[in-house]
Design an enzyme around this catalytic site. Structure first.
Site, PDB file in Angstrom:
ATOM      1  N   TYR A  60     -22.357  11.420  14.643  1.00 31.87           N
ATOM      2  CA  TYR A  60     -21.813  11.127  13.322  1.00 31.87           C
ATOM      3  C   TYR A  60     -21.504  12.420  12.574  1.00 31.87           C
ATOM      4  O   TYR A  60     -22.416  13.153  12.179  1.00 31.87           O
ATOM      5  CB  TYR A  60     -22.789  10.290  12.495  1.00 31.87           C
ATOM      6  CG  TYR A  60     -23.144   8.950  13.106  1.00 31.87           C
ATOM      7  CD1 TYR A  60     -22.354   8.351  14.086  1.00 31.87           C
ATOM      8  CD2 TYR A  60     -24.284   8.263  12.692  1.00 31.87           C
ATOM      9  CE1 TYR A  60     -22.686   7.134  14.640  1.00 31.87           C
ATOM     10  CE2 TYR A  60     -24.621   7.032  13.229  1.00 31.87           C
ATOM     11  CZ  TYR A  60     -23.818   6.474  14.208  1.00 31.87           C
ATOM     12  OH  TYR A  60     -24.153   5.252  14.748  1.00 31.87           O
ATOM     13  N   SER A 201     -23.462  -2.919  12.411  1.00 34.54           N
ATOM     14  CA  SER A 201     -22.308  -3.702  11.978  1.00 34.54           C
ATOM     15  C   SER A 201     -22.693  -5.139  11.638  1.00 34.54           C
ATOM     16  O   SER A 201     -22.009  -6.085  12.033  1.00 34.54           O
ATOM     17  CB  SER A 201     -21.216  -3.684  13.044  1.00 34.54           C
ATOM     18  OG  SER A 201     -19.972  -4.038  12.502  1.00 34.54           O
ATOM     19  N   PRO A 202     -23.781  -5.349  10.874  1.00 34.17           N
ATOM     20  CA  PRO A 202     -24.207  -6.719  10.565  1.00 34.17           C
ATOM     21  C   PRO A 202     -23.237  -7.450   9.638  1.00 34.17           C
ATOM     22  O   PRO A 202     -23.307  -8.671   9.519  1.00 34.17           O
ATOM     23  CB  PRO A 202     -25.567  -6.508   9.886  1.00 34.17           C
ATOM     24  CG  PRO A 202     -25.465  -5.147   9.266  1.00 34.17           C
ATOM     25  CD  PRO A 202     -24.667  -4.340  10.253  1.00 34.17           C
ATOM     26  N   ALA A 204     -19.941  -7.019  10.159  1.00 32.20           N
ATOM     27  CA  ALA A 204     -18.702  -6.982  10.943  1.00 32.20           C
ATOM     28  C   ALA A 204     -17.694  -6.034  10.302  1.00 32.20           C
ATOM     29  O   ALA A 204     -16.555  -6.398  10.027  1.00 32.20           O
ATOM     30  CB  ALA A 204     -18.120  -8.385  11.107  1.00 32.20           C
TER      31      ALA A 204
END
Length: 328
Positions: A60, A201-202, A204
């Site tokens: 990152y 990515s809960p 989305a």
């Protein structure tokens, strides 16, 4: 804030954590000022609200996320009490490289021990035998406490644990109402064996917030490169969003909060949404206190099961996602 039950770690783990891909990464389009002011403020507020889980990776911002997170936690006096997870990008996943990269990550974070050191992706050719020798060496010298993996299918997770000869505590995977596959095998395995699923990515990539439509598309590279933001997929997600809005109205909550509450309703599962602002962080953390009824959970699951992305279904979308930029 609630904390994980059934998983043994030195430090408690909040069910809502903070994902920090956006710290120091240009693809989110947050601007130069974000790293210097907003990111540290988000970390401080997270700590005030009881968040203990902070996830980053050497990939990152090519180390910038680790530096920003470590500096913010140090300034808040929380380096020793936070559960800090970072990830090795496995370009060459052999023991000496794993050990070298762990030292580099620990230095960037400013910690003497990494609470959870994860392999970011399964290598497409090499197995995990050598990498896990490196992980074991890091545990022996105390630089790493717990070992984890990311994006691993169940069989490879189990093989990695066999190679390590000790628990591989966690598997960080994409998990949301639009990608519920971990429910099938990974969550039951975690519950049975006192392991942890870390849901990235809960929301989305923000689709489940309801702010994006065919007519209102995102502009950041991280989202425009994501197949879920194809007009056809945004249309296909509408039934899920309709149920989210119905459930949200019953809880005086937002669709995003209900989407997070659905993920962490599963045992042995935590979520690590990112945050573009302190206000968004506060909204995410509040989801930990939402208790969905069985009927609400069932309605959301039915809508989730009916969602089929364009281009050959979930499997094709997942393959595209894993071949490109990773994530949150």
């Amino acid at each position: 804030m609630r904390y994980v039950d059934g998983v043994t770690t030195k430090k408690k783990i909040s069910v809502i954590g903070l994902g920090t891909w956006q710290f120091g990464s240009r693809e989110w389009g947050y601007g130069a000022a974000y790293a210097g002011s907003e990111a540290p403020a988000i970390v401080r507020r997270a700590l005030e609200l009881g968040v203990t889980l902070f996830d980053t990776a050497e990939l990152y911002g090519f180390g910038r996320s680790e530096r920003i997170l470590g500096s913010a936690l140090k300034d808040a006096g929380a380096l020793e009490t936070s559960f800090i997870a970072t990830k090795l990008f496995p370009a060459v996943p052999v023991a000496p490289v794993v050990e070298q990269r762990a030292v580099a990550s620990a230095n960037r974070l400013g910690v003497r021990q990494i609470d959870l050191y994860q392999i970011h992706q399964p290598h497409p050719v090499l197995r995990d035998t050598s990498a896990m020798r490196g992980m074991a060496a890091l545990q022996r010298v105390g630089l790493v406490d717990a070992v984890g993996v990311s994006n691993y299918p169940l069989e490879r997770w189990q093989a990695a644990e066999e190679a390590l000869g000790a628990p591989v505590l966690s598997n960080q995977v994409q998990f949301s109402l639009l990608h519920p596959q971990p429910e099938r095998e990974l969550v039951p395995h975690a519950v049975k064996n006192d392991r942890l699923i870390i849901a990235y990515s809960p929301l989305a990539m923000g689709v489940l917030s309801g702010r994006y439509t065919r007519e209102r598309r995102p502009t950041s590279l991280a989202r425009t490169s994501h197949p879920l933001f194809l007009p056809e997929n945004l249309d296909a997600a509408r039934p899920v969003l309709n149920v989210l809005r119905d459930v949200a109205s019953a809880h005086d909550a937002s669709p995003a909060q209900i989407a997070l509450a659905w993920v962490i309703r599963h045992p042995n599962v935590v979520a690590i949404p990112g945050a573009s602002s302190v206000a968004q962080l506060e909204s995410n953390v509040a989801a930990a206190d939402i208790e969905l009824t069985d009927e609400e959970y069932g309605a959301l699951k039915n809508a989730s099961d009916a969602f089929t992305p364009t281009g050959g279904g979930r499997a094709r979308v997942t393959a595209i996602l894993r071949s490109g930029l990773r994530r949150r």
